[in-house]
Structures are given as C-alpha cells and as structure tokens.
Motif scaffolding. Structure first.
Motif, PDB file in Angstrom:
ATOM      1  N   PHE A   1       0.722  -1.200  -0.084  1.00  0.00           N
ATOM      2  CA  PHE A   1      -0.017  -0.049   0.143  1.00  0.00           C
ATOM      3  C   PHE A   1       1.004   1.160   0.004  1.00  0.00           C
ATOM      4  O   PHE A   1       0.647   2.322  -0.824  1.00  0.00           O
ATOM      5  CB  PHE A   1      -0.930   0.141   1.323  1.00  0.00           C
ATOM      6  N   LEU A   2       1.951   1.330   0.792  1.00  0.00           N
ATOM      7  CA  LEU A   2       2.875   2.363   0.838  1.00  0.00           C
ATOM      8  C   LEU A   2       3.572   2.678  -0.730  1.00  0.00           C
ATOM      9  O   LEU A   2       3.489   3.840  -0.953  1.00  0.00           O
ATOM     10  CB  LEU A   2       3.847   2.260   1.979  1.00  0.00           C
ATOM     11  N   GLU A   3       3.996   1.467  -1.100  1.00  0.00           N
ATOM     12  CA  GLU A   3       4.341   1.770  -2.421  1.00  0.00           C
ATOM     13  C   GLU A   3       3.193   2.403  -3.623  1.00  0.00           C
ATOM     14  O   GLU A   3       3.631   3.088  -4.398  1.00  0.00           O
ATOM     15  CB  GLU A   3       4.904   0.361  -2.983  1.00  0.00           C
ATOM     16  N   PHE A   4       2.091   1.783  -3.516  1.00  0.00           N
ATOM     17  CA  PHE A   4       1.201   2.514  -4.234  1.00  0.00           C
ATOM     18  C   PHE A   4       0.967   3.515  -4.157  1.00  0.00           C
ATOM     19  O   PHE A   4       0.763   4.506  -5.193  1.00  0.00           O
ATOM     20  CB  PHE A   4      -0.136   1.420  -4.007  1.00  0.00           C
ATOM     21  N   VAL A   5       0.659   4.103  -2.980  1.00  0.00           N
ATOM     22  CA  VAL A   5       0.471   5.587  -2.801  1.00  0.00           C
ATOM     23  C   VAL A   5       1.683   6.287  -3.103  1.00  0.00           C
ATOM     24  O   VAL A   5       1.556   7.558  -4.001  1.00  0.00           O
ATOM     25  CB  VAL A   5       0.226   5.797  -0.975  1.00  0.00           C
ATOM     26  N   LEU A   6       2.996   6.105  -2.801  1.00  0.00           N
ATOM     27  CA  LEU A   6       4.077   6.716  -3.385  1.00  0.00           C
ATOM     28  C   LEU A   6       4.200   6.860  -5.023  1.00  0.00           C
ATOM     29  O   LEU A   6       4.404   7.993  -5.356  1.00  0.00           O
ATOM     30  CB  LEU A   6       5.319   6.213  -2.599  1.00  0.00           C
ATOM     31  N   GLU A   7       3.668   5.666  -5.407  1.00  0.00           N
ATOM     32  CA  GLU A   7       3.714   5.826  -6.911  1.00  0.00           C
ATOM     33  C   GLU A   7       2.442   6.641  -7.361  1.00  0.00           C
ATOM     34  O   GLU A   7       2.984   7.566  -8.518  1.00  0.00           O
ATOM     35  CB  GLU A   7       3.521   4.250  -7.524  1.00  0.00           C
ATOM     36  N   GLN A   8       1.411   6.752  -7.004  1.00  0.00           N
ATOM     37  CA  GLN A   8       0.367   7.453  -7.523  1.00  0.00           C
ATOM     38  C   GLN A   8       0.640   8.825  -7.041  1.00  0.00           C
ATOM     39  O   GLN A   8       0.155   9.653  -7.944  1.00  0.00           O
ATOM     40  CB  GLN A   8      -0.976   7.016  -6.567  1.00  0.00           C
ATOM     41  N   LEU A   9       1.246   9.157  -6.098  1.00  0.00           N
ATOM     42  CA  LEU A   9       1.452  10.652  -5.853  1.00  0.00           C
ATOM     43  C   LEU A   9       3.065  11.167  -6.359  1.00  0.00           C
ATOM     44  O   LEU A   9       2.982  12.332  -5.985  1.00  0.00           O
ATOM     45  CB  LEU A   9       1.342  10.870  -4.345  1.00  0.00           C
ATOM     46  N   ALA A  10       3.633  10.402  -6.816  1.00  0.00           N
ATOM     47  CA  ALA A  10       4.866  10.967  -7.438  1.00  0.00           C
ATOM     48  C   ALA A  10       4.795  11.960  -8.477  1.00  0.00           C
ATOM     49  O   ALA A  10       5.606  12.951  -8.222  1.00  0.00           O
ATOM     50  CB  ALA A  10       5.581   9.708  -8.262  1.00  0.00           C
ATOM     51  N   PRO A  11       3.854  12.398  -9.288  1.00  0.00           N
ATOM     52  CA  PRO A  11       3.795  13.698  -9.878  1.00  0.00           C
ATOM     53  C   PRO A  11       3.699  15.009  -8.847  1.00  0.00           C
ATOM     54  O   PRO A  11       3.916  15.976  -9.418  1.00  0.00           O
ATOM     55  CB  PRO A  11       2.305  13.522 -10.778  1.00  0.00           C
ATOM     56  N   ALA A  12       3.371  14.860  -7.592  1.00  0.00           N
ATOM     57  CA  ALA A  12       3.137  15.678  -6.710  1.00  0.00           C
ATOM     58  C   ALA A  12       4.618  16.353  -6.165  1.00  0.00           C
ATOM     59  O   ALA A  12       4.400  17.261  -5.301  1.00  0.00           O
ATOM     60  CB  ALA A  12       2.164  15.365  -5.558  1.00  0.00           C
TER      61      ALA A  12
END
Length: 108
Positions: free
Chosen positions: A7-18
C-alpha cells in the motif's frame, strides 16, 4: 494501525507527480512529507489527507471520513482520500496538493 509495504508503494507511486515525498513510520502508521510539510497519514492501508475548515465540505461531499485513530469521537484534521481519487492518479494528486496547501498555511 499497520501499513503494508504494497500500500505504501502504491500511494508513493500514485503521488509521484506531486513531487518528492518522504515517508516516515510513526505509531504503526506512516506520515507523508512534501518539502518538509506533513500533509498525509497512512493507517490501516488507508490514505488520510490533511484538511481544514475550508476543505472539510469538499471531503464530506466526496464521501470521505475523518481520521479518528482511537475511535473516541475525537477526529484529527485528516480525511480519508476520496474513493474515486484512489482509482484516478491525477485526481489523487490534485487532492494531495490541496492538502499540501493546507499544511503550508498551518505552518505559517
């Protein structure tokens, strides 16, 4: 109050453009920082974003619920990320940026 690595990796990947985010483990959960601003909490594989009185109606309209870590009816100023945003990275980044703006205002 656990957060899975997936889940942590998923969130970090999704928010990378931020921008560059720094996760920090705390109290069984994970805090997310952007440019030194604490703007999100991950707990029980749920993403909570920082809010304030101005952003609260938008969170409520999106079906989000407040973060109440102890279940005592004393929620913190964090709201679950809207479900539709968890399936739409662009929308999730938009919500995250709004939370980062709240964190920046609170820091001043």
């Amino acid at each position: 109050m656990a957060v899975s690595e997936d889940f942590l990796e998923f969130v970090l990947e999704q928010l990378a453009p931020a921008g560059q985010l720094k996760p920090k483990r705390m109290f069984g959960g994970v805090g997310l920082y952007a440019s030194g601003l604490f703007f999100a909490i991950l707990d029980d594989d749920t993403l909570y974003l920082k809010g304030d009185a101005a952003l609260k109606p938008a969170f409520e309209a999106a079906g989000s619920h407040p973060f109440d870590p102890f279940g005592e009816g004393k929620p913190m100023a964090y709201w679950s990320a809207p479900a539709e945003a968890m399936d739409d990275p662009e929308l999730l980044v938009e919500w995250a940026r709004r939370s980062m703006a709240v964190a920046a205002r609170k820091k001043r």
